[in-house]
Scaffold this motif. Structure first.
Motif, PDB file in Angstrom:
ATOM      1  N   ARG A   3       3.609 -18.124  18.199  1.00  0.00           N
ATOM      2  CA  ARG A   3       3.887 -18.949  17.008  1.00  0.00           C
ATOM      3  C   ARG A   3       4.090 -18.042  15.794  1.00  0.00           C
ATOM      4  O   ARG A   3       3.843 -18.413  14.652  1.00  0.00           O
ATOM      5  CB  ARG A   3       2.747 -19.960  16.781  1.00  0.00           C
ATOM      6  CG  ARG A   3       2.733 -21.044  17.863  1.00  0.00           C
ATOM      7  CD  ARG A   3       1.647 -22.061  17.647  1.00  0.00           C
ATOM      8  NE  ARG A   3       1.863 -22.981  16.546  1.00  0.00           N
ATOM      9  CZ  ARG A   3       2.580 -24.099  16.614  1.00  0.00           C
ATOM     10  NH1 ARG A   3       3.192 -24.439  17.715  1.00  0.00           N
ATOM     11  NH2 ARG A   3       2.699 -24.891  15.549  1.00  0.00           N
ATOM     12  N   LEU A  45       0.801 -21.329  12.391  1.00  0.00           N
ATOM     13  CA  LEU A  45       1.819 -20.291  12.593  1.00  0.00           C
ATOM     14  C   LEU A  45       1.232 -18.961  12.155  1.00  0.00           C
ATOM     15  O   LEU A  45       0.456 -18.895  11.209  1.00  0.00           O
ATOM     16  CB  LEU A  45       3.061 -20.573  11.732  1.00  0.00           C
ATOM     17  CG  LEU A  45       3.838 -21.859  12.009  1.00  0.00           C
ATOM     18  CD1 LEU A  45       4.947 -22.031  10.965  1.00  0.00           C
ATOM     19  CD2 LEU A  45       4.429 -21.860  13.419  1.00  0.00           C
ATOM     20  N   ALA A 141       7.911 -25.041  12.861  1.00  0.00           N
ATOM     21  CA  ALA A 141       6.716 -25.513  13.564  1.00  0.00           C
ATOM     22  C   ALA A 141       7.031 -26.767  14.380  1.00  0.00           C
ATOM     23  O   ALA A 141       6.578 -26.912  15.523  1.00  0.00           O
ATOM     24  CB  ALA A 141       5.598 -25.786  12.561  1.00  0.00           C
TER      25      ALA A 141
END
Ligand code: DQA
Length: 149
Positions: A3, A45, A141
């Motif tokens: 991420r 993230l 995201a």
């Protein structure tokens, strides 16, 4: 799945807050980075945030992102309108690419209406001020979450 997202900023954005505030606003790049870090935490993230006035440095960060990142949010600044090299680098990246401009480039001089980077970008944000970076991170995201489900 990673991420990690790179937020890359091109030339003169180090002067954000001082530079033409009637166009780019009063927030500094440090303010933008702080906002991005807050949103990244909320969205789970991991973030790398960079700025350079040198084209090759932006290209090197894109190469680094190829090996590790799920997305790139890029404000290429003036390189948007000139750099085939940055477009070529982005074309080697397989994750999500969001192009982000603080000002509405389409409302400005004709030379700002063309973007090499848009030929690769999955989405383009322009004219939302520095809030555009947050919206770009939310989009990355969301796409990651969709892929994971
Ligand atoms: C910019 C728009 C570009 O045309 C300009 O060269 C910049 C900043 C923006 O964020 O609005 O430096 O990318």
């Amino acid at each position: 799945m990673t991420r990690l997202v790179f937020v890359l900023n091109g030339p003169n954005l180090n002067l954000l807050g001082q530079r033409q505030p009637h166009i780019y606003g009063h927030e500094t790049l440090a303010d933008v980075e702080a906002d991005c870090r807050r949103i990244a935490q909320e969205l789970r993230l991991e973030l790398r945030f960079h700025q350079s006035n040198r084209e090759y440095e932006v290209i090197d960060w894109i190469h680094e992102a190829r090996e590790s990142a799920a997305g790139i949010v890029i404000n290429p600044a003036a390189f948007t309108h000139t750099s085939v090299a940055i477009l070529d680098a982005l074309n080697t990246f397989e994750g999500t690419v969001i192009e982000c401009h603080i000002s509405n480039v389409h409302k400005r001089e004709a030379f700002r209406h063309h973007s090499y980077v848009s030929l690769r970008a999955d989405g383009v944000i322009a004219g939302f001020g520095t809030q555009g970076y947050q919206l770009a991170l939310r989009r990355v995201a969301k796409l990651l979450d969709e892929k994971a489900n």
